[in-house]
Design an enzyme around this catalytic site. Sequence first.
Site, PDB file in Angstrom:
ATOM      1  N   ASP A 138       0.848  -1.204   0.000  1.00  0.00           N
ATOM      2  CA  ASP A 138       0.000   0.000   0.000  1.00  0.00           C
ATOM      3  C   ASP A 138       0.876   1.244   0.000  1.00  0.00           C
ATOM      4  O   ASP A 138       1.987   1.209   0.518  1.00  0.00           O
ATOM      5  CB  ASP A 138      -0.795   0.116   1.316  1.00  0.00           C
TER       6      ASP A 138
HETATM    7  N1  URA Z   1      -0.667  -5.619   4.549  1.00  0.00           N
HETATM    8  C1  URA Z   1      -1.113  -4.353   4.526  1.00  0.00           C
HETATM    9  O1  URA Z   1      -2.020  -3.993   5.261  1.00  0.00           O
HETATM   10  N2  URA Z   1      -0.545  -3.509   3.671  1.00  0.00           N
HETATM   11  C2  URA Z   1       0.480  -3.840   2.857  1.00  0.00           C
HETATM   12  O2  URA Z   1       0.969  -3.008   2.095  1.00  0.00           O
HETATM   13  C3  URA Z   1       0.926  -5.160   2.897  1.00  0.00           C
HETATM   14  C4  URA Z   1       0.328  -6.025   3.754  1.00  0.00           C
END
Ligand code: URA
Length: 339
Positions: A138
């Site tokens: 993310d």
């Molecule tokens: N879990 C999340 O919440 N975000 C990420 O980017 C990867 C795993």
Amino acid sequence: MRRFGKRQPWRRRNEGEEARASAGGRGAGAGSGRPRHELARVLSKLGVASRTDAEALIRAGRVAVAGAVCREPGRWTEPEAEELSVDGRPVRSAAKVYLALYKPSGLLTTYYDPQGRPTVYGCLPDLGTWVFPVGRLDAPTSGLLLFTNDTRFGDCLAGDRYGVEKVYEAKVKGVVTAEELERLRTGVTLEDGYRTLPAGAEPIKSNDGSTWLRLTLREGKNRQVRRMCLAVGHEVVKLRRVRIGPIELGGLPYGQARALTEAEVARAFAACAQSEKKKEQDRSAVRGRGAGAGAGAGAGAGGATRRAGNGASRRVGSGYASTDSNKTNRNNKTKKHSS
Ligand code: URA
């Protein structure tokens, strides 16, 4: 020549395509016998961008087929025969490239963002071949993000099929209790009903009303770590991935990339084979719990399963081909970001 659609079959044709095919139209693949697919779909399967973003990229005149700019996302393309390029760079190359990036927070894991927001590709030097990210992080998440032009490597580490371990360090609000840790370990039910697989969950430290956790997952649903922590009542305020299978973030500087060693690549493939077995055992355990849980609070086994897709791609080059002797950054054209 790499073949398409063996392990990840192309979507079924829609009615219009079927009609064109049966009428011997462009989608029929008539003549050469080689598979034909719509250009936007081909680019998305190659990891250049999501289907929608690939369409925008094509309309923007940044994609060429056999040397000629093509602005038609639906153009039928023979990916095995026609050279594709984006921004003048060929989408495929013979030499395999594997690299690790310490992704800074705030960057999107995509090649092309129609809104022009900064992406992880701003951290990569131009090294002469196309690479796509192995899974996604993310925008607010930082840490280890792998890139490659080897779809077998990408499939092996990114998808849920092999269940290779991914290790995260998460700072959450509040103090996490032993009972909450246990729930994270055995599996929690997310807000969409998905029941998570068994995971590792260990406290690292706790202070000022927050707790750092180390979480080890064998699956990668969208924003899974954040959602798992929320499911036990804790909002994630910082998240960093520190390991994917045998590949560690280690001392890689923030915002910089390095080539993986040949040993790391070999260990990653070996980890896939091992992980697939372990994942199946975990699935059986979850099925067993679901069957035996009866009316137990929070049992909720089963639920929706959605596959996290792959992201974008871009060329990088020869200096990033895997090498045993290179454990440090070869190219420091990468940007430094503050954390
Ligand atoms: N879990 C999340 O919440 N975000 C990420 O980017 C990867 C795993």
